[in-house]
Enzyme design. Structure first.
Site, PDB file in Angstrom:
ATOM      1  N   TYR A  60       0.853  -1.193   0.000  1.00 28.82           N
ATOM      2  CA  TYR A  60       0.000   0.000   0.000  1.00 28.82           C
ATOM      3  C   TYR A  60       0.885   1.237   0.000  1.00 28.82           C
ATOM      4  CZ  TYR A  60      -3.628  -3.324   1.547  1.00 28.82           C
ATOM      5  OH  TYR A  60      -4.486  -4.392   1.666  1.00 28.82           O
ATOM      6  N   SER A 205     -13.181  -5.610   1.902  1.00 26.54           N
ATOM      7  CA  SER A 205     -14.191  -5.030   1.004  1.00 26.54           C
ATOM      8  C   SER A 205     -15.613  -5.492   1.344  1.00 26.54           C
ATOM      9  CB  SER A 205     -13.879  -5.366  -0.466  1.00 26.54           C
ATOM     10  OG  SER A 205     -12.668  -4.770  -0.851  1.00 26.54           O
ATOM     11  N   LEU A 207     -18.037  -3.784   2.014  1.00 25.11           N
ATOM     12  CA  LEU A 207     -18.995  -2.843   1.427  1.00 25.11           C
ATOM     13  C   LEU A 207     -18.879  -2.811  -0.103  1.00 25.11           C
ATOM     14  CD1 LEU A 207     -18.649   0.023   4.056  1.00 25.11           C
ATOM     15  CD2 LEU A 207     -20.426  -1.720   3.889  1.00 25.11           C
ATOM     16  N   ARG A 209     -16.285  -2.493  -2.083  1.00 23.22           N
ATOM     17  CA  ARG A 209     -15.411  -1.379  -2.508  1.00 23.22           C
ATOM     18  C   ARG A 209     -16.171  -0.057  -2.553  1.00 23.22           C
ATOM     19  NH1 ARG A 209     -10.660  -3.549  -3.450  1.00 23.22           N
ATOM     20  NH2 ARG A 209     -10.535  -5.691  -4.146  1.00 23.22           N
ATOM     21  N   GLY A 210     -17.145   0.083  -1.634  1.00 19.04           N
ATOM     22  CA  GLY A 210     -17.914   1.326  -1.537  1.00 19.04           C
ATOM     23  C   GLY A 210     -19.236   1.294  -2.268  1.00 19.04           C
ATOM     24  N   PHE A 211     -19.424   0.286  -3.147  1.00 23.88           N
ATOM     25  CA  PHE A 211     -20.648   0.240  -3.952  1.00 23.88           C
ATOM     26  C   PHE A 211     -21.886   0.058  -3.076  1.00 23.88           C
ATOM     27  CE2 PHE A 211     -23.894  -1.759  -6.576  1.00 23.88           C
ATOM     28  CZ  PHE A 211     -23.893  -0.943  -7.698  1.00 23.88           C
ATOM     29  N   SER A 214     -22.736   3.626  -1.564  1.00 24.65           N
ATOM     30  CA  SER A 214     -23.134   4.761  -2.403  1.00 24.65           C
ATOM     31  C   SER A 214     -23.838   4.378  -3.684  1.00 24.65           C
ATOM     32  CB  SER A 214     -21.890   5.582  -2.783  1.00 24.65           C
ATOM     33  OG  SER A 214     -21.092   5.808  -1.666  1.00 24.65           O
ATOM     34  N   GLY A 215     -23.757   3.108  -4.077  1.00 21.24           N
ATOM     35  CA  GLY A 215     -24.392   2.711  -5.327  1.00 21.24           C
ATOM     36  C   GLY A 215     -23.629   3.180  -6.557  1.00 21.24           C
TER      37      GLY A 215
END
Length: 340
Positions: A60, A205, A207, A209-211, A214-215
């Site tokens: 990272y 992940s 979530l 990767r954020g999807f 927030s969709g």
């Protein structure tokens, strides 16, 4: 504010917070690095909220995320369980998977220096080197445990057979894998293998990767250099289909009086007391919301409803680009083939 409770991770004695913090996005892969003082403040806020399992890797940055954690944890290191990883060598801007003993030892020593500690709580092999029998890699990790440089050993993106072979050399404490409402393939073979062997499960992940927070609109706002832009599931031809999954999760979240991300995280928490999700964030309000997911109670009917809309093939598109190493490409040669 809800505080994350403590749980036992695996059967080797490691105790961690029931929810961890993925630190990758602070320094790499999700756009430019975030301001260091803000990230140090976020890490301290996480510790105050009882989130003490902090997850990083030498790739990272590369390396800069470990340096950030080293700075953030001065005087705090005894309050946390620090997990880092080796195995993706990122010299000269290219990536090479390595698990040979010389590299394992050098990577561990370098991580200890960057983190400014003398022992790593949980040390994962980030990706499996398919040129090196897993027994050889584990043999070196076992030596590092015996020398007091590592407390516990983990694997990331490893197949069931690789997990079994590794565990026979030295007990594996945790396996890190992608597990969420839009990634459920690990439930078939890897989760049962971990449970049979008493290995803890760390869900990265959780979530999507954020999807699942927030969709599809998140795809319009990716920063320059965000590697999610190249992932199949975020491509226009797949987003319309995946949007339906998000909308259905959102509708259930509204009924439950929580956010979509809290519902998605609660689903992972409800998989069992041997599972620790490690959602990443760079914002304190998101961290607080994630910890709040620990208070969301799901009934068997809620779980069944979620699993019916988020079946194993509900998301369209692969997890990674073609050719990217995952547990599907992690079997190693037999030990008898090794020539040091």
């Amino acid at each position: 504010m809800v505080k994350a409770p403590r749980i036992k991770l695996g059967s080797q004695g490691l105790e961690v917070s029931a929810q961890g913090l993925g630190c990758m996005g602070m320094s790499a892969f999700y756009g430019p690095p975030k301001p260091e003082p803000d990230m140090i403040n976020l890490i301290h806020h996480a510790i105050d909220a009882g989130v003490t399992l902090l997850d990083t890797s030498d790739v990272y940055g590369p390396k800069t995320n470990e340096i950030l954690l080293g700075k953030a944890l001065k005087g705090e290191v005894r309050k946390v369980e620090l997990a880092t990883k080796f195995g993706i060598n990122a010299e000269d801007g290219s990536y090479e998977i390595r698990g040979d003993p010389v590299y394992v030892r050098a990577a561990c020593e370098a991580s200890l220096k960057r983190l400014e500690i003398d022992c790593i709580d949980l040390y994962y092999q980030h990706r499996i080197d398919t040129r090196v029998p897993i027994e050889i890699t584990m043999g070196e990790l076992k030596k590092l445990v015996e020398e007091g440089k590592i407390k516990y050993v983990g694997l990331s993106e490893a197949s069931a057979s690789t997990i079994r072979r590794a565990h026979a050399v030295h007990p594996i404490t945790a396996v890190q894998l992608e597990w969420s409402l839009w990634t459920r393939d690990v439930e078939e073979e890897i989760i049962p293998t971990c449970r049979e062997l008493g290995i803890g499960i760390v869900a990265y992940s959780p979530l999507g990767r954020g999807f699942l927070s927030s969709g599809p609109k998140m795809a319009e706002n990716f920063a320059e250099g965000d590697f999610r832009q190249s992932l199949p599931r975020f491509q226009p031809e797949n987003l319309d289909h995946n949007k339906l999954l998000f909308e259905r999760v959102s509708a259930i979240a509204t009924k439950k009086g929580c956010t979509p991300s809290q519902l998605a995280l609660a689903w992972v928490h409800h998989q069992g007391k041997d599972v620790v999700p490690i959602p990443g964030t760079t914002k304190i309000e998101n961290l607080q919301q994630n910890v709040g997911a620990l208070s969301v109670k799901l009934t068997p009917e809620d779980m069944a409803e979620l699993e019916s809309i988020a079946s194993a093939d509900a998301a369209k598109g692969g997890r990674y680009m073609d050719g990217f190493p995952t547990y599907l490409q992690s079997d190693t040669p037999p030990l008898s083939s090794w020539k040091a």
